[in-house]
Design a protein around this motif. Structure first.
Motif, PDB file in Angstrom:
ATOM      1  N   PHE A  85      11.899   0.515   1.087  1.00 35.03           N
ATOM      2  CA  PHE A  85      11.821   1.714   1.918  1.00 35.03           C
ATOM      3  C   PHE A  85      10.736   2.728   1.530  1.00 35.03           C
ATOM      4  N   PRO A  86       9.457   2.275   1.435  1.00 33.23           N
ATOM      5  CA  PRO A  86       8.389   3.255   1.254  1.00 33.23           C
ATOM      6  C   PRO A  86       8.100   4.008   2.563  1.00 33.23           C
ATOM      7  N   PHE A  87       8.631   3.449   3.634  1.00 33.33           N
ATOM      8  CA  PHE A  87       8.566   4.081   4.950  1.00 33.33           C
ATOM      9  C   PHE A  87       9.816   3.689   5.721  1.00 33.33           C
ATOM     10  N   PHE A 110       6.350  12.714   8.312  1.00 36.00           N
ATOM     11  CA  PHE A 110       5.919  11.805   9.363  1.00 36.00           C
ATOM     12  C   PHE A 110       4.582  11.163   9.012  1.00 36.00           C
ATOM     13  N   LEU A 111       4.519   9.868   9.149  1.00 36.13           N
ATOM     14  CA  LEU A 111       3.249   9.158   9.093  1.00 36.13           C
ATOM     15  C   LEU A 111       2.637   9.189  10.488  1.00 36.13           C
ATOM     16  N   GLY A 115       7.591   8.287   0.240  1.00 35.30           N
ATOM     17  CA  GLY A 115       6.993   8.510  -1.072  1.00 35.30           C
ATOM     18  C   GLY A 115       6.181   9.780  -1.185  1.00 35.30           C
ATOM     19  N   ARG A 116       6.312  10.681  -0.243  1.00 37.17           N
ATOM     20  CA  ARG A 116       5.555  11.931  -0.275  1.00 37.17           C
ATOM     21  C   ARG A 116       6.348  13.025  -0.980  1.00 37.17           C
ATOM     22  N   THR A 135       0.828  -1.208   0.000  1.00 38.76           N
ATOM     23  CA  THR A 135       0.000   0.000   0.000  1.00 38.76           C
ATOM     24  C   THR A 135       0.864   1.260   0.000  1.00 38.76           C
ATOM     25  N   PHE A 136       1.937   1.241   0.765  1.00 35.25           N
ATOM     26  CA  PHE A 136       2.781   2.442   0.887  1.00 35.25           C
ATOM     27  C   PHE A 136       3.843   2.540  -0.201  1.00 35.25           C
ATOM     28  N   ASP A 137       4.104   1.480  -0.938  1.00 38.02           N
ATOM     29  CA  ASP A 137       5.119   1.520  -1.992  1.00 38.02           C
ATOM     30  C   ASP A 137       4.515   2.127  -3.260  1.00 38.02           C
ATOM     31  N   THR A 138       4.049   3.363  -3.146  1.00 38.61           N
ATOM     32  CA  THR A 138       3.345   4.042  -4.234  1.00 38.61           C
ATOM     33  C   THR A 138       4.246   4.345  -5.429  1.00 38.61           C
ATOM     34  N   GLN A 139       5.535   4.415  -5.195  1.00 42.41           N
ATOM     35  CA  GLN A 139       6.477   4.700  -6.279  1.00 42.41           C
ATOM     36  C   GLN A 139       7.054   3.421  -6.879  1.00 42.41           C
TER      37      GLN A 139
END
Length: 153
Positions: A81-83, A120-121, A112-113, A72-76
């Motif tokens: 390391f998406p986080f 920060f998440l 990925g922002r 979900t967080f690996d948008t790129q």
């Protein structure tokens, strides 16, 4: 107790604490690196975990849920390391030779922002229970208390 016995006990305590501290760091490395299938290096087979994505019971569910969170967080679509989960202020209390508890802070960054967005998440506080299994420490129960952002409904 002799001085040698006291020194040996203190050395074993230091080794145990360091091995336990390494579990939380290993968890971060595996999760951030997309290696959820290796969470058996960190958790017991029957571990219970509560984090922002929900509760997980057992190693198989932990692996699957964390793999899905990673995707979900690996948008790129970088594959790593998406986080970044940074751990700090780890306090460990040994209960007996096979059980311990601990607390530490979590600083969870999203990579990925856009640069203008807050990286920060969340900021959180882990409360963990540890058990020694076949001579190795593992996390048996973990709960993440999210301190920021707070729900502002």
């Amino acid at each position: 107790m002799s001085d040698d016995t006291t020194i040996n006990a203190r050395i074993h305590t230091l080794f145990d604490r360091e091995e336990i501290r390494a579990l939380r760091l290993r968890y971060s490395q595996l999760l951030d690196g997309g290696l959820a299938e290796r969470m058996g290096e960190v958790f017991t087979e029957d571990a219970q975990v509560t984090v922002t994505v929900g509760s997980m019971n057992g190693l198989a569910e932990i692996k699957q849920t964390l793999k899905e969170a990673y995707q979900t967080f690996d948008t790129q679509q970088r594959g790593h390391f998406p986080f970044i989960h940074a751990i700090a202020n780890h306090d460990i209390q040994l209960i007996d030779e096979n059980h311990a508890s601990g607390r530490c802070y979590l600083l969870d960054f999203v990579t990925g922002r856009d640069a203008a967005e807050h990286p920060f998440l969340l900021l959180g506080h882990y409360v963990d229970q540890y058990v020694r299994v076949n001579g190795e420490w593992r996390i048996s129960h973990s709960e993440l208390d999210v301190l920021w952002p707070t729900n502002t409904k």
